[in-house]
Design an enzyme around this catalytic site. Structure first.
Site, PDB file in Angstrom:
ATOM      1  CE  LYS A 263      -3.188   2.476   3.620  1.00 23.34           C
ATOM      2  NZ  LYS A 263      -2.877   1.496   4.245  1.00 23.34           N
TER       3      LYS A 263
ATOM      4  CB  SER B  39      -0.921  -0.001   1.139  1.00 24.60           C
ATOM      5  OG  SER B  39      -0.389   0.411   2.250  1.00 24.60           O
TER       6      SER B  39
END
Lengths: 204, 204
Positions: free
Chosen positions: A160, A123
């Site tokens: 993230k 990700s």
DNA sequence: AATTATACTATATATTTATACAGTATAATG
DNA sequence: CATTATACTGTATAAATATATAGTATAATT
């Protein structure tokens, strides 16, 4: 730890230097030789004082039974755990989650850090964070927009980009088109920031 | 360093554990107690064997005068130069190219390496190699297809995937759509392989 | 003014420790 | 097959070492 006198500091330094040089602690006579004392009891009394003040431990009856309490050398090269990214629950430093211990100089990444996190998934691919990379994580709540954070949202842990869009709205943004933004409304959803990334290691 | 026997390894481990636990080396009697020997000479002969093979040093006449010769520990934090990717010419270890010295354990990346290369540009972006990353470079000519190599083609140095397509044809492939393959015909063009990437560090 | 901590010298000694010597046994090596 | 390395037990002892005791002297506390 009480105050150390200059002379006691000399004796303590002498012990440390002796250990560094030879690999084993000095005898009373060795200390006398190093510091110019003429009686082994000079060393003895200093040792007893250092022991009483907590700087050293002395194993009774053993020759060279001196050990230094809290030598700074043990902190020089530090051991950092490598923690797996557990699907549910924060990456904890509990031993069952520790994959391995990595020896790494303390200020390797310019800033302090607490552990390495083994990355799962892609990700954050476009940020150059690939599967199996090790992220150096600093446990902190001081996060700026754009920081790469290790965050827990309702039992899921992810890595993230962090962006606060409004006082109560935080965006967790992946660095990969195939993944989508996570918008977190702090009033509805619990968000726990484990820490932030301060570096990366890839063993290829 | 000659071969160590299993029993000698036990004795060596015992010494290390003893030092870790107490801060000073064991006596012959201590080793006997730990390993179940009934004669101090059992320890003595093992120690002499370990000394002969170079694993330990013994200070003659001194009590507990054992020290472990651990070359790995002295190399644990080694100094590696960080070299800039110079546009023309190979990245050399000449001092004018050395940006900084980084302290790094020797076997940090599982394999040996020689220096760190500061990455310029984003041609290996999709391999997770970003601008300013440090690639741990091992100087070697042993390259397999798919390795990330540091290559020099006619005065230009680049970091790319290596692929030999034919005996005389090598492809240097970027990991970024915006860059294109470099096909090198070894009969026409000189290609020098400086080494390959064995690891990566990012200080963010 | 008395006490306590520091900082030593000097001597003595019980204990710890390294280390040599005398054996026994087994596996590996040339 | 002789030699060498490994892997021990058992005994002995000179040297190394911790540590107690008896002093002297100075500075800091109470």
């Amino acid at each position: 730890m009480k105050d150390i006198t200059p002379q006691q500091q000399k004796v303590l330094d002498c012990i440390q230097v002796y250990i560094n040089k030879t690999g084993f602690p000095p005898t009373r006579a060795d200390i006398c030789r190093e510091l110019g004392f003429k009686s082994p009891n000079s060393a003895e009394t200093h040792l007893r004082a250092l022991e009483k003040k907590g700087f050293i431990s002395i194993e009774s009856g053993a020759s060279r039974g001196i050990s230094i309490n809290n030598p700074e050398i043990t902190h020089l090269e530090n051991e950092y755990p490598i923690v797996g990214l557990v699907a549910a629950g924060s990456p904890t430093l509990a031993s069952e989650n520790v994959e391995k211990i990595l020896n790494c100089p303390k200020n390797f990444f310019g800033s302090d850090f607490d552990y390495f996190l083994r990355v799962r998934g892609l990700s954050m691919k476009d940020a150059g964070i690939m599967e199996d990379d090790l992220i150096a994580v600093k446990k902190t709540q001081e996060i700026k927009n754009g920081d790469i954070v290790i965050a827990r949202i309702e039992d899921e842990v992810t890595v993230k980009y962090f962006q606060r869009s409004a006082p109560n709205i935080v965006h967790l943004k992946p660095a990969n088109e195939e993944f989508s933004d996570i918008e977190v409304n702090l009033e509805e959803t619990e968000l726990y920031i484990e820490g932030k990334s301060v570096g990366l290691i890839r063993e290829s």
